[in-house]
Design an enzyme around this catalytic site. Structure first.
Site, mmCIF file in Angstrom:
data_model
loop_
_atom_site.group_PDB
_atom_site.id
_atom_site.type_symbol
_atom_site.label_atom_id
_atom_site.label_comp_id
_atom_site.label_asym_id
_atom_site.label_seq_id
_atom_site.Cartn_x
_atom_site.Cartn_y
_atom_site.Cartn_z
ATOM 1 N N HIS A 9 0.823 -1.210 0.000
ATOM 2 C CA HIS A 9 0.000 0.000 0.000
ATOM 3 C C HIS A 9 0.859 1.262 0.000
ATOM 4 O O HIS A 9 1.941 1.320 0.584
ATOM 5 C CB HIS A 9 -1.031 -0.002 1.138
ATOM 6 C CG HIS A 9 -0.498 0.115 2.534
ATOM 7 N ND1 HIS A 9 -0.273 1.321 3.136
ATOM 8 C CD2 HIS A 9 -0.176 -0.825 3.456
ATOM 9 C CE1 HIS A 9 0.158 1.114 4.371
ATOM 10 N NE2 HIS A 9 0.238 -0.168 4.596
ATOM 11 N N ASP A 28 6.101 1.906 6.882
ATOM 12 C CA ASP A 28 4.808 1.253 6.666
ATOM 13 C C ASP A 28 4.016 2.101 5.676
ATOM 14 O O ASP A 28 3.455 3.110 6.059
ATOM 15 C CB ASP A 28 4.084 1.128 8.009
ATOM 16 C CG ASP A 28 2.653 0.643 7.881
ATOM 17 O OD1 ASP A 28 2.274 0.175 6.796
ATOM 18 O OD2 ASP A 28 1.910 0.748 8.878
ATOM 19 N N GLU A 38 -5.201 1.878 2.686
ATOM 20 C CA GLU A 38 -5.052 0.757 3.617
ATOM 21 C C GLU A 38 -5.307 1.191 5.046
ATOM 22 O O GLU A 38 -5.986 0.520 5.812
ATOM 23 C CB GLU A 38 -3.636 0.151 3.492
ATOM 24 C CG GLU A 38 -3.475 -1.213 4.175
ATOM 25 C CD GLU A 38 -3.017 -1.158 5.624
ATOM 26 O OE1 GLU A 38 -3.026 -2.214 6.282
ATOM 27 O OE2 GLU A 38 -2.667 -0.068 6.128
ATOM 28 N N GLU A 39 -4.753 2.357 5.395
ATOM 29 C CA GLU A 39 -4.779 2.784 6.800
ATOM 30 C C GLU A 39 -6.170 3.180 7.288
ATOM 31 O O GLU A 39 -6.376 3.372 8.485
ATOM 32 C CB GLU A 39 -3.795 3.958 7.004
ATOM 33 C CG GLU A 39 -2.337 3.640 6.671
ATOM 34 C CD GLU A 39 -1.678 2.656 7.639
ATOM 35 O OE1 GLU A 39 -2.337 2.206 8.596
ATOM 36 O OE2 GLU A 39 -0.500 2.326 7.409
ATOM 37 N N HIS A 57 3.709 3.518 12.756
ATOM 38 C CA HIS A 57 2.682 4.576 12.824
ATOM 39 C C HIS A 57 3.161 5.809 13.583
ATOM 40 O O HIS A 57 2.365 6.656 13.951
ATOM 41 C CB HIS A 57 1.356 4.075 13.433
ATOM 42 C CG HIS A 57 0.591 3.205 12.484
ATOM 43 N ND1 HIS A 57 -0.740 2.947 12.626
ATOM 44 C CD2 HIS A 57 0.982 2.539 11.385
ATOM 45 C CE1 HIS A 57 -1.137 2.142 11.636
ATOM 46 N NE2 HIS A 57 -0.098 1.881 10.885
#
Lengths: 337, 335
Positions: free
Chosen positions: B62, B169, B197-198, B304
């Site tokens: 992603h 990420d 995605e998140e 994150h």
């Protein structure tokens, strides 16, 4: 000198404990314009002779908040203690520099989501470990007692506001160095001593010996104070871009406060007032009780996010503070008041 | 690949706002595969190999990252925000952000003005705001618009054998995928650089429907808690021990044959030792009549946050394992 470039340069250098980079740099400039001397550790003093025995001391502290390594584990994680007021809630994931045999980057651990309950409590800085990613090599580079500093860079916002680390109190150091340049070669009505003092953040220690050395008749401590923001009421802050904050307090000299206000008005220099009900929490508290007592006032630069690595201030305020001090000196301070 | 990862991590792209990442990736893969961009912004790639396998395989990484979205402007010209994707408020205060080209600082009350009790309580995102230096609401709104996204700025820094950056990420997944697409392939396969995605694995859902694969490999980053103060049984995975493969997380029970094949590959690999987190596999494996799915993840500390920390060698090991699984599945050696 350009005021923004000077501030950014001073912000990029460290001065805490045995790290003297910012202090050395400031000494270099001060010795161009004054008779400068290095005192103890970080403290630098520059004298301008007004050919009389009345001395105004201007103080800005050169030291910065930092942390100090208290433990190093086998996997390269460090435990640190605070050297100055650190908001430990904001440390997770923050990038810092560890000043060991060489300077290395590190990141404060953030608790992974699967291990948080949402009811965390930040009791002590020692609970938040520092990741050097150096494994067992960490001990070859880093020792207990080494300093850790924020690694934030400076940048520009709108309306001549800028952000960066250690603006507390490099903002004031910037003003004093600009002022020294401006006063250089001028005939002065009084002697001026520029004091860039050590260890303010550890409890106003450096200024005590410096004030004893200078033995001033009057003094102004230039530091930062709280700037306006959400959740901060008007009575506990100044407003950015509205000029330096002249201190009024039972612990300060009314003569100096009033003279600063008078000079500001006369020369149409923006200023605001900072009313305090007791001691000021600045080096002024120490200078005023030096030897047989000194007429002392504070002049503060409003600053947002104090003690973070993104402190925000207005370059206009630095210009105002510098100009006010210049006019104040040329008016002879309170010598003939 | 480290160079490529650096470029990818320094690009800003929150969920639904992946344009700059997409543009960069297209620049990289152009000429190495056929591609199209779908309605949700996914890049759907068709890689031609020497042979066509009877299995259809899809790779996924992603493009989006966690960030902030501007929700309101106060009369003083300060910006209020919400998080886009899961971000802990403790990583936000006093960080520098970019809203397009405008710099800002996430601001809060200084420690001196907090009570002793407040100093111990975790920071709440609702008490934070962004200062861009605007002096009024009007001035602020002439520079930024409601709905603009803000990304915390963070350098790409080497720390020993590790690297510290934002958005590892899942820009590592993108970097692995770009590297593979640039290589000559034995077999045809498809690949998706997915969006959103998140905020709930949304891009991958529609891309999987479109491609209708038999197998999927999800290239990801996953939390590594191999840090001081966390016992080994809670560490999930460790930096420096190779990519992590999952048997189960909160969204997916993974295909055991693929999981076992990766562990038996002879390559450097570790199990993800927790039923925690979730990724695009959750949406992908439930597509149409089901897709046999494996997630290959880079172990990443402080995921994150603006300071993700991951091991450089794990990245090349992740590429090697992905290449091995890709060829194994398409050749039929991995059943």
């Amino acid at each position: 000198m350009n005021i923004k470039d000077l501030l950014f340069k001073l912000s990029s250098l460290d001065a805490v404990g045995n790290i003297t980079a910012a202090s050395d740099f400031a000494y270099g400039i001060l010795s161009k314009y004054t008779t400068a001397e290095k005192m103890d550790n970080l403290t630098v003093i520059g004298f301008l002779d007004g050919k009389n025995d009345y001395t105004l001391m201007l103080d800005a502290h050169i030291d910065q908040i930092a942390m100090v390594v208290t433990d190093i584990d086998e996997n390269g994680f460090l435990t640190v203690g605070a050297a100055g007021g650190i908001d430990i809630r904001t440390l997770p994931s923050r990038s810092v520099l560890v000043h060991g045999k060489k300077t290395v980057p590190a990141v404060f651990c953030a608790t992974p989501p699967h291990l948080t309950s949402g009811e965390e409590s930040f009791e002590n800085i020692s609970e938040i470990k520092l990741d050097t990613s150096l494994g067992s090599n960490a001990k070859d580079i880093i020792s207990v007692g080494d300093f850790v500093t924020f690694s934030g860079k400076c940048g520009e916002l709108q309306n001549n506001l800028v952000f960066g680390r250690s603006f507390d109190d490099r903002a004031a150091v910037t003003c004093l160095l600009m002022l020294a340049e401006k006063l250089h070669g001028k005939k002065l009505p009084i002697n001026v001593a520029f004091v860039l003092s050590d260890s303010e953040e550890l409890g106003m220690r450096g200024v005590r010996t410096a004030a004893f050395r200078v033995n001033p008749s009057e003094a102004i401590a230039i530091d930062v104070s709280f700037g306006n923001g959400i959740g901060i009421s008007d009575d506990e802050c100044g407003t950015l871009s509205k000029g330096g904050m002249i201190g009024i307090s039972p612990a300060l000299s009314k003569e100096v406060s009033n003279k600063l206000i008078e000079v500001a008005k006369e020369n149409e220099i923006p200023y605001q007032l900072e009313i305090m009900s007791s001691k000021t929490g600045t080096n002024a508290d120490m200078i005023s009780i030096n030897r047989e007592g000194v007429k002392t006032c504070t002049l503060s630069i409003p600053l947002r996010n104090m003690h973070s690595d993104t402190e925000i201030l207005s370059l206009d305020d630095l210009e105002s503070v510098c100009e006010l001090l210049y006019r104040y000196i040329m008016a002879g301070g309170v010598l003939n008041a | 690949m480290l160079n490529l990862l650096e470029k990818l991590c320094l690009l800003d792209g929150t969920s639904g706002n992946e344009d700059s990442v997409r543009e960069f990736i297209i620049g990289e893969i152009k000429g190495h595969c056929d591609y199209r961009v779908d309605n949700l912004g996914n890049i759907i790639c068709f890689k031609n190999g020497k042979k066509r396998s009877d299995k259809r395989l899809m790779l996924d990484a992603h493009m989006d990252e966690v960030g902030l979205i501007i929700t309101a402007v106060t009369s003083d010209g300060f910006l209020k925000f919400d998080t886009v994707g899961g971000m802990d408020a403790s990583v936000l205060a006093f960080k520098t952000v970019k809203i397009g080209d405008i710099l800002g600082v996430i601001s809060s009350k200084p420690i001196h003005l907090l009570s002793k009790e407040e100093q111990k309580k975790p920071q709440k995102a609702s008490a934070l705001y962004i200062d861009i230096g605007a002096s009024s609401k009007e001035e602020a709104l002439s520079l930024v618009s409601l709905g603009d996204t803000a990304i915390i700025q963070s350098d790409f820094t080497l720390m020993g054998e590790n690297v510290k950056a934002k958005a590892i990420d899942d820009r590592i997944g993108c970097a692995v995928l770009i590297t593979l697409l640039k290589e000559k392939s034995e077999y045809d396969y498809t690949a998706v650089f997915s969006t959103q995605e998140e905020i709930g694995t949304r891009g991958a859902k529609v891309a999987t429907f479109a491609l209708n694969p038999d197998f999927a490999l999800i290239l990801e980053a996953t939390t590594a808690a191999d840090i001081a103060g966390v016992s080994d049984d809670k560490s999930v995975c460790n930096l420096g021990k190779g990519p992590a493969v999952s048997f189960m997380d909160r969204a997916t029970a993974y295909d055991r044959s693929l999981y076992n094949a990766s562990l038996n590959s002879g390559l450097k690999v570790q199990s993800k030792r927790a039923v925690a987190g979730g990724n695009n596999a959750g949406a992908v494996h439930l597509s149409r009549e089901g897709v046999r799915t494996l997630a290959i993840s880079l172990p990443c500390r402080y995921i994150h946050s603006p300071s993700c920390v991951a091991n450089v060698n794990d990245m090349t090991d992740m590429l090697a394992l992905t290449r091995y699984m890709l060829n194994g599945i398409l050749s039929g050696e991995i059943k």
